[in-house]
Design a protein around this motif. Structure first.
Motif, mmCIF file in Angstrom:
data_model
loop_
_atom_site.group_PDB
_atom_site.id
_atom_site.type_symbol
_atom_site.label_atom_id
_atom_site.label_comp_id
_atom_site.label_asym_id
_atom_site.label_seq_id
_atom_site.Cartn_x
_atom_site.Cartn_y
_atom_site.Cartn_z
ATOM 1 N N GLY A 100 32.832 27.170 51.604
ATOM 2 C CA GLY A 100 32.509 25.358 50.949
ATOM 3 C C GLY A 100 33.348 24.443 52.087
ATOM 4 N N LYS A 101 33.576 23.268 51.894
ATOM 5 C CA LYS A 101 33.195 22.126 53.218
ATOM 6 C C LYS A 101 34.879 22.263 53.950
ATOM 7 C CE LYS A 101 32.855 16.863 53.342
ATOM 8 N NZ LYS A 101 32.771 16.515 53.004
ATOM 9 N N ASP B 77 37.367 17.512 57.285
ATOM 10 C CA ASP B 77 37.916 17.113 58.683
ATOM 11 C C ASP B 77 39.338 15.815 59.106
ATOM 12 O OD1 ASP B 77 36.882 16.206 61.726
ATOM 13 O OD2 ASP B 77 36.328 14.197 61.169
ATOM 14 N N ARG C 147 40.254 19.759 61.481
ATOM 15 C CA ARG C 147 40.375 20.738 60.774
ATOM 16 C C ARG C 147 41.406 21.062 60.327
ATOM 17 N NH1 ARG C 147 37.499 25.484 61.485
ATOM 18 N NH2 ARG C 147 38.849 27.424 61.373
#
Length: 880
Positions: A360-361, A364, A366
């Motif tokens: 998945g995404k 941000d 990280r």
């Protein structure tokens, strides 16, 4: 059914020796074996305390601090055996020990104060923590006075309760970082304890650590010279229960590396007082082509380079099966570890352990990264400023998908019969200007292996026995300033020099060792670090074979004189376990594997079977190593047709005549061909046969009853001798002429003669004491005559043997045979599967001296001493 399958697999492993094929190029044999009695430059420290497990070396103060059970010691790093040792006694009280016993703990091992943490806290004080009978305490130590400078404080968040619980700790800038299972009902945890803010790992909804067993930790100053303003990081190494169970992941436990940022302060709301930078990945150390997978991490050593990116992690790995001994050494680089932490995450998609790669995404910034300059420019200067979305992702995704592979993509070393416990590594520059990594590895039986890394493969230079009694090596430290290695064991601490070049007596021996510390200077093997002028030194670490072609070396020369028909054993001891013997006769190689060749070769010598005159000549034993042949010993063997003439004897009315001792007719040194004379054999076989026939006829005519009694007695004696080895009968059956030899060979009685001039360090020649046998100058012999042998029906029975001399001729025997001979088993059997001749003794219990040990006990001691010696890959079928 499951337990039955496990039992069957264990049985198969025990029978076969190991359940897999062996990678021969990695299963390395130590070149030289050094027993504890032969250690040079060794210093020891022992006291009334036990379990010496914690070491701290202070190079500036030249002190070695040692933590044991109930005590802490300050030793001189240059000589730990010096009398200047300082001691702090710190044992649990009797009341605390009683409470520990009431908790169900062992009052012989657990209910004491085992020192688990001993490190420098600041410039003036040390900090230590102990289990304190399952109630941990910590205290400060005034380094100058070496006393406890304060009352002990609570230590349950800094120290484990038990002495064997997996544990690692670091004190960094007066902050204590520890990892362990602190209480027996708690989960494993990585903590920063003091000063605040304290942090720990998460256990819900996703448990970050699953039955973790910690073995080490390290600080890497990645902020030094960083262009991105990166933070320092702390790496933890452990073994835990496998979370990625699948069709391809069948292992129950796996090795891990985890990482946290030193500047981590936890989250503001989410992950409050929890690490926001925790990530972990799997360490792989395996040989897929051989189906070897080492999943248990036992120890780790961090080798810092010139820059943080040059950091290397050396790990000792083992198998999950506790009943199989095996170890592997793998090496990992910091960039490969960082690459794994920058890769994809794993996700738990259910309540079980079904972990899969997350696709998945990714939020941000990280998740799991440290605070850098780019984040500071965005206003995120500390971890408490991270968004909740990022922190929630960290909570649910602590595991990385990418595995950390070894630098060499395979182990540096594999040992199938050794369990390594700890390791230390340092770099040495060779004469070829290359940097070599030298490894010191301790075993679970108290041995120290020294190895050098050559092109991604380890060469074990030597194995050293630290203690006579087997015990595990608890810790290892190196000091380049003191040029010493320190090893702690349950019974004490040992200090050894990093190298002992004087052990190698010749140029070839020095070069074959491939020790970066050692080189040949033309006269001796010397330590390279002590030589100012290194231009004339000889060293070959890469290949271990060149440089000694023009050097001179001494070859031991011996002479032997034997009689035709005798068996002769020429001894050849090789100092290197990697060398193989090669024999030549007058420059031509001796073929000792053909039964009709007249020779038998083994690891300890060459046996000439029924020597003939054409076998006289110059025999040379060569040691073949790295395809180089080096002469070790030469024998000038002379084989005589007959015995030397006997000296004249006075007429006698006795039935016996004086003949030379048996050693004159067997192999002997050229300087010892004469010996005492003893009445052993009859005057002449033909005359004695007539005398005995006459006596039997007269006795039969005089008394038939007496003849029946004699037959009955003879029958009883034959039954009593069945299955035994008789030295008396063998001595009597010794042939003294060509005719008697022929009669002897035609008999069904078998005869085994053993002849050797090799003497061990205890003064015994092949098991026969020199000082007890004045008539045997250099050689011993043994005749083995099975008692149930029958004579030919066409031959008269052989005459009975005359009595041997009384035992009073052999002063102070240690173990007397019934016939007065004295023999002792060899003290050391270097290799039992060669053509070594061993004198074994069997006698009735009533004839055994009370000073003798039972035969089984003696043999068990020999086999125990032989535990660490080398076995040949192809055993010799003629082994005795």
């Amino acid at each position: 059914m499951a337990s039955l399958l496990v039992s069957l697999s264990c049985l198969c492993a025990a029978v076969v020796g190991f359940p897999f094929r062996t990678p021969l190029d990695l299963d390395v044999t130590p070149r030289v074996t050094v027993l504890s009695s032969g250690l040079q430059g060794c210093r020891r420290f022992q006291s009334s305390a036990v379990n010496y497990s914690t070491l701290l070396l202070e190079a500036d103060s030249e002190r070695l601090y040692v933590g044991a059970r109930g005590a802490v010691f300050a030793l001189s790093a240059s000589d730990i055996s010096a009398s200047s040792a300082l001691t702090i006694e710190w044992e649990a009280s009797s009341e605390q020990k009683r409470e520990c016993v009431l908790k169900g703990k062992d009052n012989k091992t657990e209910c004491f104060n085992h020192i688990r943490l001993l490190q420098r806290f600041n410039s003036t004080h040390l900090y230590m923590c102990g289990t304190h009978a399952f109630k941990p305490l910590c205290a400060y130590i005034d380094e100058k006075e070496f006393v406890m400078s304060s009352q002990p404080e609570e230590g349950r968040d800094k120290c484990p309760y038990g002495p064997t619980t997996g544990y690692t700790a670091l004190i960094i800038d007066q902050q204590i970082y520890t990892a362990s299972q602190y209480e027996f009902w708690s989960f494993p945890d990585i903590r920063r304890n003091s000063p605040p803010p304290s942090l720990k790992t998460e256990d819900a909804p996703t448990r970050w650590l699953n039955e973790a067993d910690f073995v080490g930790s390290a600080l890497v100053r990645e902020s030094l010279g960083s262009s991105s303003g990166d933070d320092d990081k702390i790496y933890y190494f452990f073994t835990e229960k496998n979370q990625e169970q699948s069709s391809t992941y069948s292992h129950r436990r796996v090795a891990r590396v985890a990482r946290v940022c030193k500047g981590d302060r936890g989250g503001r709301l989410t992950l409050q007082k929890r690490w926001t930078s925790f990530l972990k990945s799997r360490l792989t150390c395996s040989l897929p082509e051989y189906d070897f997978h080492f999943n248990v991490l036992r120890s780790v050593f961090v080798m810092h380079g010139l820059t943080p990116q040059d950091t290397l992690f050396y790990g000792i790995f083992g198998l999950e099966w506790k009943n199989v001994k095996a170890s592997a050494v793998c090496r990992f680089s910091l960039p490969e570890v960082e690459e794994a932490f920058q890769g994809p995450y794993m996700e738990n998609q259910g309540s079980g352990s079904n972990w899969r790669e997350y696709v998945g995404k990714i939020p941000d910034p990280r998740p799991g990264t440290c605070i850098t300059d780019s984040l500071r420019d965005r206003g995120i200067k500390v971890s408490t400023s991270l968004p909740d979305e990022v922190l929630d992702f960290v909570r649910r995704h602590p595991l990385m998908s990418k595995q950390v592979q070894p630098v060499d993509r395979r182990p540096l070393l594999f040992r199938r019969t050794t369990d390594y416990t700890h390791m230390a590594v340092h770099m040495v520059q060779g004469l070829d200007e290359q940097m070599y990594h030298v490894l010191y590895m301790g075993t679970d039986e108290g041995w120290l292996h020294k190895a050098v890394d050559v092109k991604g493969q380890l060469h074990i230079i030597e194995e050293i026995q630290l203690f006579k009694e087997p015990q595990p090596v608890n810790n290892l430290l190196l000091s380049t300033k003191q040029m010493s290695v320190y090893a702690s064991c349950p019974s004490g601490v040992v200090q050894l020099p990093l190298s002992n070049c004087r052990r190698y007596a010749s140029c070839y021996d020095c070069v074959f060792a491939r020790d970066p510390h050692c080189a040949w200077n033309g006269a001796a093997c010397v330590d390279v670090m002590t030589q100012a002028n290194r231009s004339a030194l000889i060293q070959d670490i890469q290949h271990g074979r060149t440089g000694c072609e023009k050097t001179q070396y001494n070859v031991v020369q011996r002479s032997r004189s034997v009689r035709v028909g005798d068996d002769v054993l020429l001894q050849c001891e090789l100092s290197s376990n990697l060398a193989t013997p090669l024999w030549t006769l007058n420059g031509t190689e001796v073929q000792g594997y053909d039964l009709n060749s007249g020779f038998r070769t083994g690891t300890d010598g060459l046996l000439i079977i029924e020597a003939q005159q054409d076998q006289s000549g110059l025999y040379t034993c060569h040691a073949v190593e790295n395809n180089i042949r080096v002469a070790v010993v030469t024998y000038n063997v002379t084989i005589n047709l007959d015995l030397p003439p006997s000296p004249p004897v006075k007429p006698t009315h006795s039935l016996f005549a004086t003949l030379p001792a048996p050693s004159q007719g067997l192999s002997s040194e050229s300087s010892s061909s004469e010996g005492p004379q003893k009445p052993l054999l009859l005057l002449s076989p033909k005359n004695m046969e007539a005398v005995y026939l006459s006596l039997i006829t007269v006795l039969g005519a005089l008394c038939v009853v007496l003849a029946v009694v004699l037959v009955y007695v003879g029958f009883c004696l034959r039954v009593g001798q069945r299955g035994k080895y008789s030295l008396r009968a063998a001595a009597a059956a010794h042939p003294s002429s060509k005719r008697s030899r022929k009669q002897h060979r035609n008999s069904s009685n078998m005869e085994l003669k053993t002849v050797s001039s090799h003497c061990n360090g205890n003064g015994f020649c092949n098991g026969v004491s020199k000082r007890h046998n004045a008539d045997i100058q250099d050689d011993g012999f043994l005749h083995i005559v099975p008692g149930e042998g029958h004579t030919s029906p066409n031959k008269e029975p052989p005459p009975p043997a005359p009595p041997l001399p009384p035992t009073s001729q052999f002063p102070s025997p240690e173990c007397d045979f019934p016939n007065g001979l004295s023999a002792t088993l060899p003290s050391v059997l270097r290799r039992m599967n060669g053509n070594s001749y061993v004198l074994l003794r069997q006698s009735d219990s009533e004839n055994t001296s009370p000073l003798c040990y039972p035969f089984a006990d003696e043999l068990n001691k020999i086999l125990e001493k032989r535990k660490h010696t080398l076995l040949l890959p192809r055993p010799d079928e003629s082994s005795v």
